[in-house]
Scaffold this active site. Structure first.
Site, mmCIF file in Angstrom:
data_model
loop_
_atom_site.group_PDB
_atom_site.id
_atom_site.type_symbol
_atom_site.label_atom_id
_atom_site.label_comp_id
_atom_site.label_asym_id
_atom_site.label_seq_id
_atom_site.Cartn_x
_atom_site.Cartn_y
_atom_site.Cartn_z
ATOM 1 C CE LYS A 87 -3.841 2.253 2.799
ATOM 2 N NZ LYS A 87 -4.768 1.367 3.430
ATOM 3 C CB SER A 89 -8.198 3.110 2.415
ATOM 4 O OG SER A 89 -7.636 2.974 3.580
ATOM 5 C CB SER A 101 -8.009 0.674 5.538
ATOM 6 O OG SER A 101 -9.159 1.972 5.734
HETATM 7 N N1 GLN Z 1 -13.451 3.775 6.052
HETATM 8 C C1 GLN Z 1 -12.704 4.648 7.058
HETATM 9 C C2 GLN Z 1 -12.216 6.095 7.103
HETATM 10 O O1 GLN Z 1 -12.289 6.891 6.341
HETATM 11 C C3 GLN Z 1 -11.644 3.727 7.517
HETATM 12 C C4 GLN Z 1 -10.257 3.936 6.856
HETATM 13 C C5 GLN Z 1 -8.981 2.970 7.157
HETATM 14 O O2 GLN Z 1 -9.160 2.061 8.165
HETATM 15 N N2 GLN Z 1 -8.056 3.144 6.737
HETATM 16 O O3 GLN Z 1 -11.379 6.373 8.242
#
Ligand code: GLN
Length: 487
Positions: A79, A154, A178
């Site tokens: 990532k 994400s 995410s």
């Molecule tokens: N969708 C959640 C957020 O926008 C979690 C994102 C994540 O785990 N990085 O904060």
């Protein structure tokens, strides 16, 4: 079977027996990326040349008769918020679009030492804020099962490239879901380890008390192998914990007899997709047939997890992202004086969602509001943790859906941020409590989209999660292939 379809443990045998070379394998993966990434758009950067060099080094080692570790010679995707020395690490943000870190994250250091081959860096929601990769400043990654749908987020790029066979496995990061939610949407395995299990050094921070790095893999065995490689105390991350790292592959036993499963009612939220609910209930039934016992459990503070998260995560983000000021590194917008320069840099460098969260977080932390929002959210966090503590007095694991619906269409939820936030209702409480959870495929909808099952455990119970996931995997066959594989 094509080379790029294999798992790490299958490849390791072929490499060790000299039936395959790492260069040959890496070449096959690079060709696969060439063939399908125009459609999937999972990669921000592909490091083909360097990958082939790394592969050659592993091949030479094998030729010398040296023993290689389980991940050596195997192409992985990382990532783009995990720092890679000399290789762009953008966080899919304009503000870091040209950022080349001068050091490796601890996980990268470990993986390079283990002989891992870096194939490239994967697309994500900007600074990991989002659930669909639609917040990437560059482009939206597509779900290999249906290119009109999101891969989740994400870590959407990391999940999509594994599902599309453009990498053998990948790393993601998980602050509120995410790793697990994109794993569910793309039909792969995704694990968020216990907070402190894996070093965060070199992971570009979003919300430091919640962030954790973890694997996305094609099966549970590979998940255990990657966890072995990345876990452990790191003096460079004071939140990493000094607890012995077991050999997680020892947990891969097809036996759930006597296992106590709790099914939290609050996770089957109103509006949940019926096909998802059924698939998860069937999964619980199967585990019961295999000898586990299941009962309902209540986690009464679940409803407050989402609002608490959307105070705590933005509060931490507003502080973490203060460093992007156009001075030391990253994008800089010029201005007549320093304040104008800051304003321009941050207005132009950050996307809408990131700005929204910085403002929310700054507000929640400002004097006069701190007690009403931030402090209150921390108290809620404790209550949520206590819900789990109580549940784990009775149960070994808890089972829920990973996400309330399968992958949605690109653009479908962009108008209302709250609609998008709701995709994480089942995953966010786990981060607040700091405990581990794994998402594994547990079925498909009639439209052919994968469904994810979430198994939650108490702190440092990754072995239990892997055992249950492995037993489930051994007794089912949900690893269908996305249609894209015909490409
Ligand atoms: N969708 C959640 C957020 O926008 C979690 C994102 C994540 O785990 N990085 O904060």
């Amino acid at each position: 079977m094509k080379l790029f379809e294999l798992t790490s443990h299958q490849i390791h045998e072929l490499l060790s027996e000299k039936k395959l070379s790492s260069v040959e394998l890496t070449q096959a993966l690079l060709e696969r990326v060439q063939a399908v990434d125009g459609n999937v758009q999972g990669y921000v950067t592909v490091t083909g040349e360097a990958a082939l060099k790394q592969a050659q080094a592993v091949d030479e080692k094998i030729a010398r008769g040296e023993k290689i570790g389980p991940l050596a010679g195997i192409p992985m995707a990382i990532k783009d918020n995990i720092c890679t020395d000399g290789i762009k690490t953008t966080c899919s943000s304009k503000i870091l679009a040209e950022f080349v870190p001068p050091y490796n994250a601890t996980v990268m250091h470990k993986l390079y030492n283990a002989g891992g081959i870096l194939l490239g860096k994967t697309n994500m929601d900007e600074f990991a804020m989002g659930s669909s990769t639609e917040n990437s400043a560059f482009f939206t990654t597509r779900n290999p099962w249906d290119l009109e749908r999101v891969p989740g987020g994400s870590s959407g790029g990391s999940a999509a490239v594994v599902a599309a066979d453009e990498a053998i496995w990948s790393l993601g990061s998980d602050t509120g879901g995410s790793i697990r939610q994109p794993a569910a949407y793309c039909g792969v395995v995704g694990l968020k380890p216990t907070y402190g299990r894996v070093s965060r050094y070199g992971l570009i921070a979003y919300a430091s008390s919640l962030d954790q790095i973890g694997p996305l893999t094609k099966d549970v065995t590979d998940c255990a192998l990657v966890l072995n490689a990345i876990s452990g105390r790191d003096p460079k991350d004071s939140t990493s914990v000094d607890i012995q790292v077991p050999d997680y592959t020892q947990a891969l036993v097809n036996d759930v007899k006597g296992l106590k499963i709790g099914v939290p009612q609050e996770y089957f939220v109103a509006g949940m997709d019926e096909e998802v609910r059924l698939a998860v209930m069937q999964a619980v039934n199967l585990l019961v047939q295999l000898g586990a016992v299941a009962d309902e459990v209540s986690l009464p503070h679940t409803d407050y997890a989402m609002p608490a998260y959307y105070v705590i995560a933005p509060a931490e983000a507003s502080s973490n992202l203060a460093r992007y000021d156009g001075v030391s590194y990253g994008y800089r917008g010029e201005g007549d004086d320093i304040v104008a320069m800051y304003k321009r840099t941050r207005s132009e460098g950050f996307g809408e969602e990131v700005k929204r969260r910085i403002m929310l977080g700054t507000y929640a932390l400002s004097s006069g509001y701190y007690d009403a929002y931030y402090l209150k959210a921390l108290k809620v966090r404790t209550l949520i943790k206590q819900d789990y503590d109580r549940a784990f007095e009775q149960f070994d694991v808890l089972i829920t859906p990973t996400a309330p619906s399968p992958a949605f269409k690109i653009g479908e939820k962009s108008a209302d941020p709250i609609e998008l936030y709701l995709q994480d209702v089942c995953t966010i409480p786990i981060n607040l409590a700091g405990i581990p959870a794994i998402s594994i495929p547990c079925g498909h909808t009639q439209a052919g989209l994968p469904i994810g099952l979430q198994i939650i455990g108490k702190a440092f119970s990754e072995e239990t999660l892997l055992r249950v996931a492995y037993a489930f995997e051994q007794n089912t066959n949900f690893r269908l292939k996305p249609a894209l594989k015909g490409v």
